[in-house]
Design an enzyme around this catalytic site. Sequence first.
Site, PDB file in Angstrom:
ATOM      1  CD  GLN A 101      -2.794  -1.120   2.417  1.00 30.59           C
ATOM      2  OE1 GLN A 101      -2.979  -0.127   3.088  1.00 30.59           O
ATOM      3  NE2 GLN A 101      -3.259  -2.311   2.742  1.00 30.59           N
ATOM      4  CE  LYS A 102       1.091   7.498  -3.640  1.00 31.20           C
ATOM      5  NZ  LYS A 102       0.384   8.305  -4.579  1.00 31.20           N
TER       6      LYS A 102
END
Length: 465
Positions: A351-352
Amino acid sequence: MIRRLSTSPTLQQNIDHRQTNTKVTSTRKMIENNQDVGSWAEAVEKETLSHETNEDGIKEEVGFAEENGIRYKVVTQFKVIKKKVPRVVADRKKWKKFGMCTGEPPGPQVATTYVAEEVEMQFTRNRAGEQILDVQEDKQVAKASNREHCRHCKGNDHWSTHCPYKQMYQLDEEVEQVDPEKDRGAGLGLRGDGRQIDRRSDENTCRVTNLPQEMEENELRDIFSRIGRVIRVFIARDKVTNLPKGFAFVTYESREDATRAIAKLNGTRAYHMILKVEWTQMGFLSILRKQKAREKEMRVLILGLDNGGKTTIMKKFLGEDLNQIEPTLGFDIKTVEFKGYVLNLWDVGGQKSLRSYWRNYFEQTDALIWVVDSGDKERLMQCKEELHKLLVEERLAGATLLVLANKHDLPSALDVHAISKLLDLDSIKTHHWRIFSCCAINGEHLLDSIEWLTDDVGSRVFTLE
Ligand SMILES: Nc1nc2c(ncn2[C@@H]2O[C@H](COP(=O)(O)OP(=O)(O)OP(=O)(O)O)[C@@H](O)[C@H]2O)c(=O)[nH]1
Ligand SMILES: [Mg+2]
């Protein structure tokens, strides 16, 4: 009719243990009731009285609500958990409430407080935080592989603190931290012409033992400079007391000078001591290579955007159940034997918000598996950018790169050539790379690709012995 409005898992906090506090989680049920209020208000009253906290720590509170002209009886169940939190956190509960809650008693109120989501705290990686994470990491590693895992030599049969090679690794770290100012150019690892030299090169380095405590670096440099051009002098010192540990390393620009220094200076007198000058024993890289060669162990980092299928790939490869896969919020490590090698597979969340933590896993990586969702065309540019950012990372230099174009089974999946082009793989000159299309769900091409990876790493790392 019973409708469930929400469930509320435990709010987790990383806390230290000082003061007792009470934390409440709730499960709320709404019960539609078409009878007149009077008739069930009495029942509610009785219920409220009878619903004391039970043995399991469950407490119920009953209230009323009205929606679209329908009256509801609202039963809220609390699980009362005693938890120790820092004093400041406990004190917060005593704060006076304001706004619409002015005058309400302290603590969470059913009408206004709703704990709905599990929150995991990620600490900033300052020195202390780093240690916490390292300990957690060690524990997770041990748990996952069911063996202890050493941070220094990556051995699986002991903790980092009990590593037999610990001193040598630490020593190497100390060598790395030579103060450039103090070393005035020579210690910078630069040649006269400004070119960088390999500071960890053991080739031209002598180890000097029986070193008198009085001897300073300048003096040692003077003695050894009579033989040839010295580019680095390092006296090992105790980290706490800063007293010399009785040995040093001297690196010459040429191996010939180092050979002469050993011949001439070994056995000479310095103060009240007789110096011992010899070739340095194995440095960090050579220990590591030997260690790895003996164990045939590889560290494989699995990265890629979230939802690419990293965890599914790892689980499929290990023959684990694929039904329980959730987004990875930290990392997972699994150790597996494959084709005579021990693979340490590190699956890190994509995830970012987690990508800035990837760098914590780069150290000593032998191979990088970059997982791409072949059906996610919108994010292929992002995928390319993230990959190319990794390829310039110094600590990943030389690592074999396996690109897995996953989810090949999806009708919308791009073929391997299109993905290769979009990721601009042909421009990669710094790493051995190969792209395979695969499907983590049915395992197609997974074994072929990992076989290629182990062969490639094997031919680079384990040809030394
Ligand atoms: N159709 C199809 N779905 C897949 C394949 N591989 C994984 N998936 C699905 O893709 C979703 C994400 O898979 P994960 O393995 O959790 O992805 P991840 O890369 O680990 O994601 P993060 O942990 O968030 O970084 C899951 O629903 C998987 O079932 C595949 O080969 N084909
Ligand atoms: Mg995952």
